[in-house]
Design an enzyme around this catalytic site. Structure first.
Site, PDB file in Angstrom:
ATOM      1  N   CYS A 119     -25.874  31.481  55.335  1.00 34.01           N
ATOM      2  CA  CYS A 119     -24.932  32.279  56.129  1.00 34.01           C
ATOM      3  C   CYS A 119     -25.168  31.949  57.587  1.00 34.01           C
ATOM      4  O   CYS A 119     -26.183  31.358  57.952  1.00 34.01           O
ATOM      5  CB  CYS A 119     -25.138  33.775  55.888  1.00 34.01           C
ATOM      6  SG  CYS A 119     -23.791  34.773  56.567  1.00 34.01           S
ATOM      7  N   CYS A 121     -24.821  34.363  60.191  1.00 30.28           N
ATOM      8  CA  CYS A 121     -24.986  35.521  61.085  1.00 30.28           C
ATOM      9  C   CYS A 121     -26.351  35.594  61.769  1.00 30.28           C
ATOM     10  O   CYS A 121     -26.472  36.146  62.853  1.00 30.28           O
ATOM     11  CB  CYS A 121     -24.665  36.823  60.367  1.00 30.28           C
ATOM     12  SG  CYS A 121     -25.741  37.181  58.983  1.00 30.28           S
ATOM     13  N   LYS A 194     -19.658  40.902  47.512  1.00 28.41           N
ATOM     14  CA  LYS A 194     -20.495  41.452  48.574  1.00 28.41           C
ATOM     15  C   LYS A 194     -19.653  42.419  49.385  1.00 28.41           C
ATOM     16  O   LYS A 194     -18.662  42.026  49.999  1.00 28.41           O
ATOM     17  CB  LYS A 194     -21.023  40.329  49.458  1.00 28.41           C
ATOM     18  CG  LYS A 194     -21.878  40.828  50.605  1.00 28.41           C
ATOM     19  CD  LYS A 194     -22.490  39.684  51.376  1.00 28.41           C
ATOM     20  CE  LYS A 194     -23.274  40.212  52.551  1.00 28.41           C
ATOM     21  NZ  LYS A 194     -23.872  39.123  53.333  1.00 28.41           N
ATOM     22  N   GLU A 232     -12.741  37.939  42.961  1.00 26.34           N
ATOM     23  CA  GLU A 232     -13.742  37.153  43.702  1.00 26.34           C
ATOM     24  C   GLU A 232     -14.619  36.356  42.735  1.00 26.34           C
ATOM     25  O   GLU A 232     -14.912  35.184  42.978  1.00 26.34           O
ATOM     26  CB  GLU A 232     -14.638  38.086  44.544  1.00 26.34           C
ATOM     27  CG  GLU A 232     -13.992  38.594  45.826  1.00 26.34           C
ATOM     28  CD  GLU A 232     -13.976  37.536  46.925  1.00 26.34           C
ATOM     29  OE1 GLU A 232     -14.387  36.388  46.684  1.00 26.34           O
ATOM     30  OE2 GLU A 232     -13.541  37.862  48.044  1.00 26.34           O
ATOM     31  N   LYS A 247     -23.652  42.955  45.267  1.00 28.53           N
ATOM     32  CA  LYS A 247     -24.484  43.450  46.358  1.00 28.53           C
ATOM     33  C   LYS A 247     -23.700  44.478  47.145  1.00 28.53           C
ATOM     34  O   LYS A 247     -22.532  44.204  47.448  1.00 28.53           O
ATOM     35  CB  LYS A 247     -24.854  42.256  47.245  1.00 28.53           C
ATOM     36  CG  LYS A 247     -25.636  42.553  48.459  1.00 28.53           C
ATOM     37  CD  LYS A 247     -25.763  41.306  49.291  1.00 28.53           C
ATOM     38  CE  LYS A 247     -26.410  41.696  50.578  1.00 28.53           C
ATOM     39  NZ  LYS A 247     -26.277  40.719  51.601  1.00 28.53           N
ATOM     40  N   SER A 273     -31.654  46.073  51.678  1.00 24.74           N
ATOM     41  CA  SER A 273     -32.619  46.666  52.597  1.00 24.74           C
ATOM     42  C   SER A 273     -32.504  48.184  52.709  1.00 24.74           C
ATOM     43  O   SER A 273     -33.517  48.885  52.755  1.00 24.74           O
ATOM     44  CB  SER A 273     -32.440  46.028  53.982  1.00 24.74           C
ATOM     45  OG  SER A 273     -31.105  46.170  54.438  1.00 24.74           O
TER      46      SER A 273
HETATM   47  C1  PBG Z   1     -26.282  37.576  55.592  1.00 19.15           C
HETATM   48  C2  PBG Z   1     -26.881  38.579  54.679  1.00 19.15           C
HETATM   49  C3  PBG Z   1     -27.000  39.964  54.833  1.00 19.15           C
HETATM   50  C4  PBG Z   1     -27.739  40.412  53.742  1.00 19.15           C
HETATM   51  C5  PBG Z   1     -28.022  39.309  52.959  1.00 19.15           C
HETATM   52  N1  PBG Z   1     -27.464  38.195  53.546  1.00 19.15           N
HETATM   53  C6  PBG Z   1     -26.558  40.851  55.925  1.00 19.15           C
HETATM   54  C7  PBG Z   1     -25.143  41.121  56.174  1.00 19.15           C
HETATM   55  O1  PBG Z   1     -24.246  40.642  55.467  1.00 19.15           O
HETATM   56  O2  PBG Z   1     -24.898  41.818  57.145  1.00 19.15           O
HETATM   57  C8  PBG Z   1     -28.179  41.828  53.519  1.00 19.15           C
HETATM   58  C9  PBG Z   1     -29.440  41.982  52.737  1.00 19.15           C
HETATM   59  C10 PBG Z   1     -30.071  43.319  52.804  1.00 19.15           C
HETATM   60  O3  PBG Z   1     -29.542  44.292  53.384  1.00 19.15           O
HETATM   61  O4  PBG Z   1     -31.169  43.434  52.259  1.00 19.15           O
HETATM   62  N2  PBG Z   1     -24.912  37.672  55.747  1.00 19.15           N
END
Ligand code: PBG
Length: 327
Positions: A119, A121, A194, A232, A247, A273
């Protein structure tokens, strides 16, 4: 009282309960997410995720050894680079933080299976998951950099890549580029479903990846939608996804169950998280029995259909499985 059926008969001892259990859990299915950060001598606890750290490469051995000792065989890597820019160019740098971490693990812990999150970000100065055009993320331009990033991970030795950006067509693009470079046997675990979720809050602290403006609702899914998850997943399968992922975890078990019934690909669940932080905070406050809650919530995720579970509690769960607390 004459009762022919007495369900309690099969619950009368721990041994019998374990014999008739419907859900079996193996540490082989656990994946442990790890944050690697540029620099040296860094083992920084993440404020919003007590017990989880950002590791520089020279310190990484400690957490990898603890995972191996606990019986965890697989890790999912996230990188926090020293430099961010508008296009996230450190994501595909040959000596980028994730690429370095992969090489370190392959050299020192060859028994570990290494999956990388793909990713933008964590690497972009604006914190969005791709290349901006005005204030929106340009889907097709982003595909190019995602594929470059995935390829660089695989060239560094990654065993599997997991795109989490939610751009349309990214699985197909990554598959094409990997195949062109001779990596047709490297699987893709797609973050197919997601959702745009507040459960990612602590992760964004950990990875310093919160968007500097706006939110991710223009690319991540709306939590109100379930049928869209099927769409998706179908697209990702058409594009070559080997494993589907849902997720977040606990609040989205209905979606997981739907995918499990509908598709024959393995389905992974990411307990994110915010789920970790909630259990940890309640445990530390003494409001709940933390260990019992870790076990029960994991069991529920497997019962709902998870073939693989990505969790910050992977080490604890592997230990609990070994001790026979769950399984
Ligand atoms: C990257 C990504 C994220 C998570 C996994 N890959 C953050 C987001 O999309 O903002 C979140 C994982 C977690 O909260 O444990 N895009």
């Amino acid at each position: 009282m004459e009762l022919i059926q007495r369900p309690r008969r099969l619950r009368s001892s721990a041994l019998l309960r374990s014999m008739v259990r419907e859900t079996r859990i193996s540490a082989d299915t656990l994946i442990y997410p790890i944050f690697v950060v540029e620099g040296t001598n860094r083992k920084e606890e993440i404020d919003t995720m007590p017990g989880q750290y950002r590791w520089s490469i020279d310190c990484l051995g400690e957490v990898l050894q603890s995972a191996v000792d606990a019986g965890v065989h697989s890790v999912l890597l996230f990188g926090i680079p020293a430099e961010k820019d508008a296009i996230g160019s450190s994501a595909w740098a040959e000596n980028g933080i994730v690429q370095q971490a992969i090489r370190y693990i392959k050299q020192h812990f060859p028994q570990l299976y290494v999956i990388t999150d793909v990713c933008m970000c964590e690497y972009t100065s604006h914190g969005h998951c791709g290349i901006l055009c005005g204030e929106t993320v340009d889907n097709d331009k982003t595909l190019e950099v995602l594929a470059k990033t995935a390829l660089s991970h695989v060239q560094a030795g990654a065993d599997m890549v997991a795109p989490s950006d939610m751009m349309d067509g990214r699985v197909g693009k990554i598959r094409t580029v990997l195949d062109e470079h001779g990596f047709c046997n490297v699987p893709i675990m797609a973050y197919s479903v997601k959702y745009a979720s507040a459960f990612y809050g602590p992760f964004r602290d950990a990875a310093d990846s919160a968007p500097t403006f706006g939110d991710r609702k223009g690319y991540q899914m709306d939590p109100h939608n379930a049928r869209e998850a099927i769409r998706e997943a179908e697209l990702d399968i058409q594009e070559g996804a080997d494993i589907l992922m849902v997720k977040p975890g606990l609040a989205y078990l209905d979606v997981l169950h739907t995918l499990k019934e509908r598709f024959s690909q393995p389905v992974a669940l990411y307990s994110v998280s915010g789920e970790y932080a909630m259990i940890k905070a309640a445990g530390m406050a003494g409001y709940v029995d933390e260990a019992a809650l870790i076990c029960e919530s994991a069991v529920c995720m497997y019962r709902a259909g998870a073939d693989l579970l990505i969790t910050y509690f992977a080490r604890e769960l592997a230990q609990f499985i070994r001790e026979g607390r769950i399984g």
